[in-house]
Design a protein around this motif. Structure first.
Motif, short mmCIF file in Angstrom:
data_model
loop_
_atom_site.label_atom_id
_atom_site.label_comp_id
_atom_site.label_asym_id
_atom_site.label_seq_id
_atom_site.Cartn_x
_atom_site.Cartn_y
_atom_site.Cartn_z
N THR C 3 0.85 -1.20 0.00
CA THR C 3 0.00 0.00 0.00
C THR C 3 0.88 1.25 0.00
O THR C 3 1.77 1.39 0.84
CB THR C 3 -0.90 0.01 1.24
OG1 THR C 3 -1.70 -1.16 1.21
CG2 THR C 3 -1.77 1.25 1.26
N VAL C 4 0.66 2.14 -0.98
CA VAL C 4 1.47 3.35 -1.09
C VAL C 4 0.79 4.51 -0.35
O VAL C 4 1.43 5.28 0.35
CB VAL C 4 1.68 3.73 -2.57
CG1 VAL C 4 2.43 5.06 -2.68
CG2 VAL C 4 2.44 2.64 -3.28
N LEU C 5 -0.51 4.60 -0.53
CA LEU C 5 -1.24 5.73 0.03
C LEU C 5 -2.46 5.23 0.76
O LEU C 5 -3.17 4.35 0.27
CB LEU C 5 -1.66 6.69 -1.09
CG LEU C 5 -2.45 7.91 -0.67
CD1 LEU C 5 -1.54 8.95 -0.06
CD2 LEU C 5 -3.21 8.49 -1.85
N SER C 6 -2.68 5.78 1.94
CA SER C 6 -3.87 5.40 2.68
C SER C 6 -4.51 6.65 3.28
O SER C 6 -3.89 7.34 4.09
CB SER C 6 -3.46 4.40 3.77
OG SER C 6 -4.40 4.42 4.80
N ILE C 191 -0.17 6.36 -19.11
CA ILE C 191 -0.33 6.38 -17.65
C ILE C 191 -0.45 4.94 -17.13
O ILE C 191 0.20 4.56 -16.15
CB ILE C 191 -1.57 7.22 -17.26
CG1 ILE C 191 -1.31 8.70 -17.56
CG2 ILE C 191 -1.89 7.04 -15.78
CD1 ILE C 191 -2.50 9.60 -17.34
N GLN C 192 -1.24 4.13 -17.83
CA GLN C 192 -1.41 2.74 -17.40
C GLN C 192 -0.07 2.00 -17.44
O GLN C 192 0.27 1.26 -16.52
CB GLN C 192 -2.41 2.06 -18.34
CG GLN C 192 -3.01 0.81 -17.74
CD GLN C 192 -4.04 0.20 -18.69
OE1 GLN C 192 -3.90 0.29 -19.91
NE2 GLN C 192 -5.05 -0.42 -18.13
N ASP C 193 0.68 2.24 -18.52
CA ASP C 193 2.00 1.63 -18.70
C ASP C 193 2.93 1.94 -17.54
O ASP C 193 3.60 1.06 -17.00
CB ASP C 193 2.62 2.22 -19.97
CG ASP C 193 2.76 1.16 -21.04
OD1 ASP C 193 1.89 0.26 -21.05
OD2 ASP C 193 3.71 1.25 -21.83
N MET C 194 2.98 3.24 -17.17
CA MET C 194 3.83 3.69 -16.08
C MET C 194 3.51 2.93 -14.80
O MET C 194 4.38 2.48 -14.09
CB MET C 194 3.62 5.19 -15.79
CG MET C 194 3.93 6.13 -16.90
SD MET C 194 5.57 5.89 -17.47
CE MET C 194 5.29 6.02 -19.22
N ALA C 195 2.20 2.83 -14.56
CA ALA C 195 1.76 2.19 -13.33
C ALA C 195 2.24 0.73 -13.31
O ALA C 195 2.81 0.26 -12.33
CB ALA C 195 0.24 2.26 -13.23
N LYS C 196 2.02 0.03 -14.43
CA LYS C 196 2.34 -1.40 -14.45
C LYS C 196 3.85 -1.63 -14.46
O LYS C 196 4.37 -2.43 -13.70
CB LYS C 196 1.71 -2.06 -15.68
CG LYS C 196 0.20 -1.95 -15.73
CD LYS C 196 -0.47 -2.56 -14.49
CE LYS C 196 -1.90 -2.05 -14.41
NZ LYS C 196 -2.36 -1.90 -13.03
N LYS C 197 4.57 -0.92 -15.36
CA LYS C 197 6.01 -1.21 -15.54
C LYS C 197 6.85 -0.72 -14.38
O LYS C 197 7.82 -1.33 -13.99
CB LYS C 197 6.50 -0.57 -16.84
CG LYS C 197 6.07 -1.36 -18.06
CD LYS C 197 6.80 -0.86 -19.29
CE LYS C 197 6.22 -1.52 -20.55
NZ LYS C 197 6.18 -0.58 -21.66
N ARG C 198 6.50 0.45 -13.84
CA ARG C 198 7.34 1.04 -12.81
C ARG C 198 6.75 0.88 -11.42
O ARG C 198 7.31 1.38 -10.45
CB ARG C 198 7.56 2.53 -13.09
CG ARG C 198 8.28 2.74 -14.41
CD ARG C 198 8.44 4.21 -14.71
NE ARG C 198 9.15 4.34 -15.98
CZ ARG C 198 10.22 5.12 -16.15
NH1 ARG C 198 10.67 5.85 -15.16
NH2 ARG C 198 10.82 5.19 -17.30
N GLY C 199 5.59 0.27 -11.35
CA GLY C 199 4.97 0.06 -10.05
C GLY C 199 4.56 1.35 -9.36
O GLY C 199 4.60 1.46 -8.13
N ILE C 200 4.17 2.35 -10.17
CA ILE C 200 3.74 3.62 -9.58
C ILE C 200 2.25 3.55 -9.28
O ILE C 200 1.47 3.08 -10.10
CB ILE C 200 4.02 4.79 -10.55
CG1 ILE C 200 5.51 4.87 -10.88
CG2 ILE C 200 3.53 6.10 -9.97
CD1 ILE C 200 5.85 5.84 -11.98
N ALA C 201 1.86 4.01 -8.11
CA ALA C 201 0.43 4.10 -7.80
C ALA C 201 -0.14 5.32 -8.50
O ALA C 201 0.44 6.40 -8.43
CB ALA C 201 0.25 4.23 -6.29
N CYS C 202 -1.26 5.14 -9.23
CA CYS C 202 -1.82 6.27 -9.98
C CYS C 202 -3.25 6.57 -9.52
O CYS C 202 -4.07 5.66 -9.42
CB CYS C 202 -1.88 5.96 -11.48
SG CYS C 202 -0.27 5.91 -12.23
#
Lengths: 262, 297, 264
Positions: C3-6, C191-202
Motif C-alpha cells: 500500500t502506497v497511500l492510505s 499512464i497505465q503503462d507507467m503504473a504497471k512497468k514502474r509500479g507507480i500508484a496512480c
C-alpha cells in the motif's frame, strides 16, 4: 401579453443608470464651465488664421540647440525607462503575492507604487524643483518616479498572471521558492516585462517633453521658450520635430513587439 | 530518503562520466556546450530576446551619459530633500475653497473632454476600422492624420488652442479633445477589428445593412474593450487637465504652480493631496466596475 | 501489493460548504485508481489535498509511512512532494522554455538551491530525461518550445516531468479533458503503462465514465463530496452511475457507447 426580454432586465437597468450618471455629470460640467461646443467651430476663421499665418511655415531657428535638446530629451526618456525597469523589477518580485517573502511587504509596495503613479509627472517636476533646481536632473527623476509607479503595478500583474499557470506544477514537484522564480517565473514573464518596458518608453518619450517644458530641460524647455516669446513659427517647427520623434519611436516599438516578443 | 534516491539513481541511469567521455559518445540530434555537457535549450531558437535586452542595455547606458546629468546637482539636491520635505510638511488649508473649486474645474474639463471625444472617436473609428469602413482609402488617410494628432501630447495642443480661444476651460477641453478623440478612434477601431469576420459575414448573409450590423453585432461584442479604453482615457485626461494650469490654463494645476512660485508650499501640498485622493478613488471605482463586469460574465 | 497511500476520514470545508466530506481509501503500488463524479463533486480537491496543494481540514493522509496532513515544516513538505508526481488538465508547462527544460523541472526538488536557481542540471539527469522522452517518442522535439507542441504532446511532456521525480505516486487531474479522442487514448495508455512497468500508484480524476471503465483497476465514485462507490469496474452498475452523476443513464450514454468500443 407579457413582453419577452432579449437582454436581462438587470443588465439593462445598470446600463441605463450608468448612462444617466454620465448625462448628469455632463450637464453639470457644461453649466459650470459655460462651455459651448459650437463656439469653437463658429470662430473657426480665428483658428485658421492662427494656423496658417502664425504657425506655418514652421521654422527651425537654431538647429544645433534644437538637436542638442532633442538628444537630451530622448536620452532622458530612455535612461528613465531603463533605470526604473531595473528598480521596478526588484520591487515587483518583493510585491507580488506569488513571489513575496513576506506578505505585509506586498501592501507597502503597492501603496508606494500607487502614490508614485497617481501624481502626474509634471506635478512631480514641481515638487522636485524645490530640492534639485531646474535642469535635466529634475526631468529624469520625475520620469523615473512615475514610470516606477506604473511599471511596478504592471510587473506585479504579469508575475501573478504567469504564476497562476505554472506555479502549481513546480510547487507539486517540491521546488524551492527561489528556484521557481528563476526557472519558471522569470523566463515565462520576460516577454510581458519587455512589452511593458517598450510601453513605458512610448509614454516617457511623450512626457519627457512635457516635463521639460515646466523645468526639466531638453526640447520641452526650448519649445516653451519659443511660445513665451511668441515665436510661433519656431515653436511649430519644434512641435513637428517632437511629433516625428514620437511616431518613429512608436513604429520602432511596434516592430520590436511583433518581431521579438511574438 | 536520500539513500533511497541514491540507489534509484544508480539503477536507472549510469553515473555521468568525465566531460570528454560524454562528448566522445555524442548522440545525434543533441547539442553540447563547450565543456561537452548536453545543452538543455537550443541557443539558436531564442536569440531575439537576449539580443533585445543587450541592445536596450547598451542604448540605455549611452543615454544615461548623453543626458548630461549633473551629478553635483543631483547630490546637492539629495542633501536638500529633508529641507524640502519639511517645507512641504507645513500643510496650509487657508486656500481650501479655491483649491477645491479648481479641482472641480479640472474634473469638469475631464468629463466634457472625455464625453465629446468619446462621441467623436466612436464616429471616426467606424471609418477607421478596416472591416467596417465604406472605402479603404478613407481608413488609410484617416489613420495617417490621427497618428499625427496623437503624436503631439495633449498639453501642447492645449497650449496651441490657448492662443486661439484665450484663457478659460474651453482651451483645455478642446486641446484634450483633439488628442483624446484620436486615441479613442484608434482604440475603438482596434476593438472593432477584433470582431470575427465570420460574425459579420453571417449577418451580411441575412441581409442586414451596415448600420444594423454595427449596432446589433459589432458594438455589443466590443463593449468590454470600449469600457476599458474609456476608463484609461478618463484617467489620462484627468492627468492632462490637472497639469493644464502649469502651462498657464486653469484648474488645479494652476493652484499648484502658483503656490510653488509664491513659495506657499503648504498650500501646494493640499492641492497635490486632492489630486492624489481623486485619482485613487477613480482607480478604485474603475477596478470595481471591471471586476463586477468580469463576475457577471 | 504494497500500500502506497492510505487516506482516512479526509475532510475539506470552505466555511460552511463541505467540499470533501469524510473520504477514506487506499491505493497500492502499480494500481490505477480512477475517481469519477460530476464537475464540482470534489474530485480535484481530494487530489490536491493529498500533496497539500490544498490544506485539508481534517483526516490523515498516510504516504510512505508519513502522515502528509501532519507535516509542519515547508522543507519536509517539499521532500514529500517530490515523491508525488502531478499531471494537470491544462498541462501547466512553461510555454517559452524547451521541452527538455520543462522535463528537467521534475528534478528541481532534488537539487541543491544553487544549482536549482541557476538551472544547472546534472548530466545523469539530462540522460534520464532523454531516455524518458525517447520512450515517449518525443526525442526529435527536445529543443522545441513547449508552446509549439500539440495538446497530446504537451501532456506527454507533463508525464515525462512527473516521471523525472521518480514518483511513488502519480496524481492525474483530468489529464485528458483538453485532448481529442486519439491523443486521450495515447495518454491513458501511457499512464497505465507507467503504473504497471514502474509500479507507480496512480490516481486519475476523470469525468468520462467510458474511459474509467477501460483503464481503471478500481473506480471510486464521488457525489457531493462523499464517496458513494469504491470497487472494481465490473461492479459499477447503471444504477450506481446514475447515483454518482445524479442524472438518468440516457443522458450519459453518448460517452458510454464509445466506452464499449474502447473495451473491444
Amino acid at each position: 401579453m407579457r413582453k419577452i426580454h432579449v437582454i436581462p432586465q438587470k443588465q439593462k437597468r445598470n446600463t441605463l443608470i450608468a448612462l444617466l450618471i454620465v448625462a448628469i455629470l455632463f450637464t453639470i460640467a457644461t453649466i459650470q464651465t459655460e462651455y459651448q461646443p459650437l463656439s469653437f467651430f463658429m470662430n473657426m476663421e480665428n483658428f485658421w488664421e492662427f494656423l496658417l499665418v502664425d504657425l506655418f511655415p514652421p521654422q527651425l531657428a537654431d538647429p544645433p540647440t534644437i538637436v542638442e535638446g532633442i538628444v537630451q530629451t530622448i536620452s532622458m526618456a530612455i535612461a528613465a525607462s531603463l533605470l526604473s525597469c531595473v528598480f521596478s523589477l526588484i520591487l515587483a518580485f518583493l510585491g507580488s503575492r506569488t513571489t513575496a517573502p513576506f506578505q505585509p511587504l506586498c501592501k507597502i509596495i503597492r501603496f508606494l507604487a500607487s502614490l508614485q503613479r497617481n501624481i502626474p509627472s509634471m506635478i512631480w517636476t514641481f515638487i522636485l524643483i524645490m530640492a534639485f533646481g531646474i535642469g535635466s536632473v529634475v526631468g529624469a527623476l520625475a520620469l523615473f518616479i512615475t514610470t516606477c509607479g506604473f511599471l511596478i503595478r504592471s510587473f506585479i500583474e504579469t508575475i501573478d498572471e504567469v504564476g497562476a499557470e505554472s506555479l502549481e506544477a513546480l510547487q507539486s514537484v517540491g521546488a524551492s521558492r527561489l528556484a521557481i522564480i528563476t526557472q519558471v517565473i522569470i523566463p515565462a514573464s520576460l516577454p510581458g516585462f519587455l512589452s511593458w518596458l517598450l510601453y513605458s518608453l512610448e509614454v516617457n518619450i511623450r512626457s519627457s517633453t512635457l516635463v521639460g517644458a515646466v523645468g526639466g530641460g531638453g526640447i520641452g524647455l526650448i519649445m516653451m521658450g519659443y511660445i513665451k516669446q511668441f515665436r510661433y513659427h519656431s515653436a511649430m517647427g519644434v512641435i513637428l520635430l517632437i511629433a516625428a520623434v514620437v511616431i518613429i519611436v512608436d513604429l520602432l516599438t511596434n516592430y520590436l513587439r511583433k518581431k521579438v516578443l511574438a | 530518503m536520500t539513500e533511497m534516491l541514491g540507489t534509484l539513481r544508480s539503477k536507472t541511469a549510469p553515473r555521468g562520466g568525465a566531460p570528454q567521455e560524454e562528448a566522445s559518445i555524442a548522440q545525434p540530434g543533441l547539442l553540447y556546450d563547450r565543456k561537452g555537457r548536453v545543452r538543455v535549450k537550443d541557443p539558436k531558437r531564442d536569440r531575439a530576446i537576449p539580443g533585445f535586452i543587450a541592445g536596450f542595455l547598451v542604448i540605455g547606458i549611452a543615454a544615461i551619459f548623453l543626458m548630461e546629468l549633473d551629478f553635483t546637482q543631483l547630490l546637492e539636491g539629495v542633501r536638500q530633500i529633508p529641507e524640502a520635505v519639511s517645507k512641504l510638511a507645513k500643510i496650509d488649508f487657508s486656500q481650501l475653497d479655491i483649491t477645491f473649486n479648481s479641482l472641480l474645474e479640472s474634473i469638469n474639463v475631464t468629463v466634457l473632454a472625455t464625453v465629446y471625444s468619446l462621441i467623436g472617436g466612436m464616429f471616426l473609428s467606424i471609418f477607421l476600422a478596416k472591416n467596417l469602413t465604406p472605402f479603404k482609402w478613407i481608413s488609410t488617410v484617416l489613420s495617417a492624420v490621427l497618428t499625427l494628432l496623437r503624436a503631439i501630447p495633449s498639453i501642447i495642443w492645449v497650449l496651441l488652442v490657448l492662443v486661439c480661444v484665450g484663457f478659460g476651460p474651453a482651451a483645455g477641453i478642446i486641446g484634450i479633445c483633439i488628442f483624446s478623440t484620436s486615441f479613442f478612434a484608434r482604440s475603438f477601431a482596434q476593438c472593432f477589428e477584433e470582431v470575427p469576420e465570420e460574425t459579420l459575414e453571417a449577418l451580411r448573409a441575412m441581409g442586414a445593412g451596415r448600420v444594423k450590423i454595427f449596432f446589433s453585432a459589432v458594438l455589443p461584442s466590443a463593449f468590454t474593450g470600449i469600457l476599458a479604453w474609456t476608463s484609461i482615457s478618463f484617467e489620462n485626461n484627468f492627468g492632462s487637465s490637472a497639469v493644464l494650469g502649469t502651462v498657464g490654463a486653469g484648474g488645479i494645476g494652476y493652484v499648484v504652480s502658483n503656490c510653488m512660485t509664491r513659495y506657499a508650499y503648504g498650500q501646494a501640498v493640499v492641492a497635490i493631496i486632492m489630486i492624489l485622493v481623486f485619482t485613487y478613488i477613480m482607480e478604485l471605482a474603475f477596478t470595481s466596475i471591471k471586476e463586477r463586469k468580469g463576475k457577471s460574465k | 501489493m504494497e500500500t502506497v497511500l492510505s487516506i482516512q476520514n479526509l475532510k475539506k470545508y470552505y466555511g460552511a460548504t463541505k467540499a470533501v466530506e469524510d473520504i477514506s481509501f487506499t491505493v497500492d503500488a502499480g494500481e490505477v485508481v480512477v475517481i469519477i463524479g460530476p464537475s464540482g463533486a470534489g474530485k480535484s480537491t481530494v487530489l490536491r489535498c493529498i500533496n497539500r496543494m490544498i490544506e485539508p481540514t481534517e483526516g490523515s493522509i498516510l504516504f510512505e509511512g508519513h502522515d502528509m496532513a501532519k507535516i509542519k515544516k515547508e522543507k519536509d513538505l517539499k521532500a514529500m512532494r517530490r515523491r508525488i508526481g502531478m499531471i494537470f488538465q491544462s498541462f501547466n508547462l512553461v510555454q517559452r522554455l524547451s521541452v527538455f527544460q520543462n522535463v528537467l523541472h521534475g528534478r528541481l526538488g532534488y537539487m541543491n538551491t544553487a544549482s536549482a536557481v541557476m538551472g544547472r542540471y546534472a548530466e545523469e539527469d539530462k540522460q534520464k530525461a532523454l531516455d524518458i522522452l525517447a520512450m515517449m517518442g518525443m526525442e526529435s522535439m527536445i529543443y522545441k518550445k513547449a508552446g509549439e507542441l500539440s495538446g497530446g504532446q504537451k501532456q506527454r511532456v507533463g508525464i515525462a516531468r512527473a516521471l523525472m521525480q521518480n514518483p511513488a505516486l502519480l496524481l492525474c487531474d483530468e489529464p485528458i479533458a483538453s485532448l481529442d479522442p486519439s491523443s486521450s487514448k495515447i495518454i491513458m495508455n501511457q499512464i497505465q503503462d507507467m503504473a504497471k512497468k514502474r509500479g507507480i500508484a496512480c490516481i486519475v480524476n476523470l469525468h468520462q465514465v467510458d474511459v474509467a471503465l477501460a483503464y481503471a483497476d478500481r473506480i471510486i465514485g464521488i457525489h457531493q463530496g462523499r464517496k458513494v462507490f469504491d470497487d472494481v469496474p465490473e461492479k459499477l452498475t447503471k444504477e450506481m452511475i446514475e447515483t454518482i452523476y445524479d442524472a438518468p443513464i440516457e443522458e450519459l450514454t453518448v460517452g458510454l457507447e464509445e466506452g464499449v468500443a474502447l473495451h473491444a
